[in-house]
Write a protein that holds these residues in place. Structure first.
Motif: not given
Length: 745
Positions: A75-81, A84-85, A112-113
């Protein structure tokens, strides 16, 4: 003014420090991995890019690498961390270039560019061109992509193994691998009527190993990509490939050059090294400020087919089946390369042994032939000696026994069965010659060479026979003469002939004494000097060799002694002439030239008669004396007269006249002229007359005129030759008078 100079200098220094600081600042590059640092082929792409960029960049490179694992995130929503990193990692350190490795990482940045680095240029590395369509790229993006020709992989397998019926495709079950599975199924569809394709994407890795180990003979495995199996277990690097190759019953083929040497056979391969280097070139252009949209690198295609020689040999694939221009790596050195020197040494040893055996066999055959030849030679020598009335013998000092041929016994009147020793032979010798025979025999043993001896023997019928003996002794281990070898020659007829000829020799002695030996010795002294010297040298060498190695023919020594004797006697005759050619004093006395001419003509009277030549003398009545060696001066005159007679060999007899005249050409100089009526001097010969060894005579040595010229020069004069106006040639021998020489001294 000084203040202005100081201010300018400080400003320049600060400016240079600012430039140096800016030049030394590193360029920041962010690498994004979709699967992580250790997953092939993306890790191999990143490694090649990293090495080429650092090597080619004129500025320091500060690399940041982030592993996203987004290729396995559902899921793309799991890319948020991860976003942030990356923000936290590069806080206050804005990158100059972002490099996503592989299509999943590129997709992540595109999503996320705007949140991360909207103005930072992006270089997509290693994705296939079908995964990154051109419209998805902005003006701030560029890509170094792959162009995978998937059907070429199967065509390569069938080219190398035409008998292949089944092909197993190893591919994982991650989202990326599921995409490629669909692509492979579509591109491999044209091969469906030729081979059966089995897909491993729904198997665990253990099941893959079991299936690979049990595949039928006419099968092959195509390893495409495995980052995660059907059970969700990840596999990094190429440990999985190596494990599969270890148990596989059939050959394994792969997709990239990074797998070569890790278990694949090879073929048309993805060029990972070329991909990284091409991306590094594009990255440097972007870091220098070039607009990414204007950089459009072509996709990286397959290079020359590459193969692993070890795998080809393992599966029995002939290199003749490889495409033209193929590159074969990992060749193991053959026996010749590994053991070249050992093979050479063994070969040389075998050749040496063969040559030694051949040499031994050759020597054996040669020795046998020599023995046969020696036996035949002994028989021929014995037969020849008997025919020449010669007897061969050998005396053994230790046993006091004598071996002799049958003809030798016959010369002494001894029977075939009679024992031979020294006393037996001495008993047959004539009493008057016995003592001399004993002394000669003793000298021959002690001196190793007794020369020869003529003696008489008394035969049983009281007939007296003259024999001549020659002998040579050989040296034993203690350097003592232990054997004496020689010949007996029957010289009875020779002795009788010598006695009969003695009276004739006495009658001829008078005639021999009046022969013109002086003329001969004077005219050819220079011609016999060197041969005599050679004879002397050879004779002395022969004597030396006789002392070193005893030959069988003793007569050689006596002949050489005669040569040495005659050479020494001839050397005395020409010694005075040789002294002239060397440094030293000569004999000088007053010489009457007219008297010298008369005595010389008288000496050559017989030669004039023999050659039918007339001598005419035209001598000055009053002529001063010259000074010099009369023998040498006479030698010059003899030579000039002899040359004049030789020049008239073809002249009619009635015209053969040699004119000898003397005159005082000018005060203090005497000329002696010798004219002939021959053919004269050829113009080509004029300049070479006095050269050593130049002659126009068939038997001449070319030294006569040279010696004459040197004699004349030694006496202060000269010799010239010219054609006479009346025909023939004239030789002029000019000498200073005695008074002139005394005044000069």
């Amino acid at each position: 003014m000084n203040w202005l100079r100081a201010t300018a200098w400080i400003a320049a220094l600060l400016a240079s420090m600012t430039v140096a600081s800016a030049a030394a600042e590193a360029r920041r590059v962010l690498l994004l991995h979709a699967f992580g640092h250790a997953y092939s082929p993306w890790s191999d792409m990143a490694g090649s890019f990293r090495a080429a960029l650092i090597k080619k960049s004129p500025e320091p490179i500060d690399l940041y690498e982030v592993s996203l694992d987004t290729a396995r995130v559902q899921e793309p929503r799991e890319e948020a961390p991860f976003v942030d990193y990356i923000h936290a990692l590069l806080s206050g350190r804005k990158p100059d270039l972002i490099v996503p490795v592989g299509a999943p990482a590129a997709y992540f940045l595109q999503r996320h560019r705007g949140q991360l680095f909207p103005a930072t240029p992006m270089l997509i590395l290693g994705a296939d061109r079908r995964r990154i369509p051109g419209p998805t790229l902005t003006d701030n993006d560029t890509a170094v992509l792959l162009d995978l020709d998937l059907p070429a992989y199967l065509s390569n397998i069938l080219r190398l193994r035409p008998e292949t019926k089944d092909i197993a495709v190893v591919v994982g079950n991650s989202p990326v691998e599921r995409y490629w599975t669909s692509e492979l199924r579509r591109d491999f569809q044209p091969f469906a009527d030729r081979v059966t394709i089995e897909w491993f994407n729904d198997l665990t890795f253990d099941q893959m190993l079991t299936r690979a180990a049990s595949m039928p003979p006419h099968s092959a495995i195509f390893w495409f990509l495995l980052s995660e199996d059907a059970a969700g277990i990840p596999y990094s690097q190429d440990g999985a490939l190596e494990a599969l190759r270890a148990v596989s019953a059939v050959p394994v083929f792969g997709i990239g050059d990074y797998e070569l040497g890790r278990g694949i056979v090879g073929g048309p391969l993805m060029q990972i090294q070329a991909l990284g280097q091409e991306a590094a070139v594009a990255a440097l252009r972007m870091l220098k400020g070039e607009a990414p949209g204007r950089i459009n690198p072509p996709p990286v295609l397959f290079g020359a087919p590459m193969y692993d020689a070890r795998e080809l040999r393992r599966w029995g694939i002939s290199e003749a089946l490889l495409p033209p221009g193929s590159i074969v790596q990992f060749r193991e050195p053959g026996i010749w390369e590994q053991y070249r020197w050992a093979i050479i040494a063994i070969g040389a040893t075998l050749v040496g042994q063969a040559l030694l055996i051949a040499y031994v066999f050759f020597q054996y055959r040669r020795r046998r032939a020599a023995e046969i030849s020696l036996r035949q030679s002994e028989e021929r020598m014995t037969s020849t000696a008997a025919s020449a009335n010669i007897g061969l013998w050998q005396f053994d000092r230790a046993s006091n026994q004598i071996w002799a041929t049958e003809h030798c016994r016959a010369l002494f009147g001894l029977s075939k069965n009679e024992a031979l020793d020294r006393q037996t032979l001495l008993a047959v010798v004539h009493p008057e010659d016995r003592q001399s025979a004993v002394e000669w025999f003793r000298d021959a043993i002690n001196l190793r060479d007794g020369g020869f001896l003529d003696f008489r023997v008394t035969l049983p019928n009281d007939q007296v026979r003259w024999l001549r003996v020659r002998a040579h002794s050989s040296t034993g281990p203690l350097n003592a003469s232990d054997q004496l070898r020689g010949i007996f020659i029957d010289v009875t007829e020779q002795k009788a002939a010598e006695t009969e000829a003695e009276l004739q020799r006495q009658e001829l002695a008078h005639l021999m004494r009046v022969s013109v030996l002086g003329e001969l010795s004077g005219s050819i002294a220079h011609e016999i000097n060197q041969p005599l010297a050679a004879i002397l040298s050879n004779a002395q060498a022969a004597l030396y060799l006789l002392e070193q190695k005893p030959p069988d023919l003793v007569e050689v020594r006596d002949s050489l002694q005669d040569i040495v004797h005659e050479d020494n006697r001839a050397g005395e005759v020409i010694r005075r002439l040789r002294n002239l050619l060397q440094k030293g004093e000569r004999k000088s006395e007053p010489v009457d030239i007219n008297e010298l001419v008369n005595s010389t003509v008288e000496l050559l009277s017989n030669e004039f008669i023999t050659r039918r030549v007339n001598a005419e003398l035209d001598l000055a009545k009053i002529l001063p004396r010259a000074a010099g060696d009369p023998v040498q001066l006479q030698q010059v005159l003899l030579n000039l007269i002899m040359n004049a007679m030789d020049a008239m060999a073809s002249t009619p007899v009635t015209q053969r006249i040699v004119t000898i005249s003397t005159r005082e050409s000018k005060p203090g100089e005497i000329d002696l002229l010798v004219r002939d009526r021959g053919t004269g001097i050829h113009p080509e010969e004029q300049s070479r007359l006095f050269r050593p060894f130049h002659t126009t005579k068939s038997r001449g040595l070319g030294l006569g005129l040279t010696i004459c010229s040197r004699i004349a020069q030694a006496h202060g004069g000269n010799v010239t030759l010219a054609n006479d106006e009346r025909g023939g040639a004239v030789a002029t021998f000019s000498l200073p008078t005695q008074e002139i020489l005394i005044a000069a001294k």
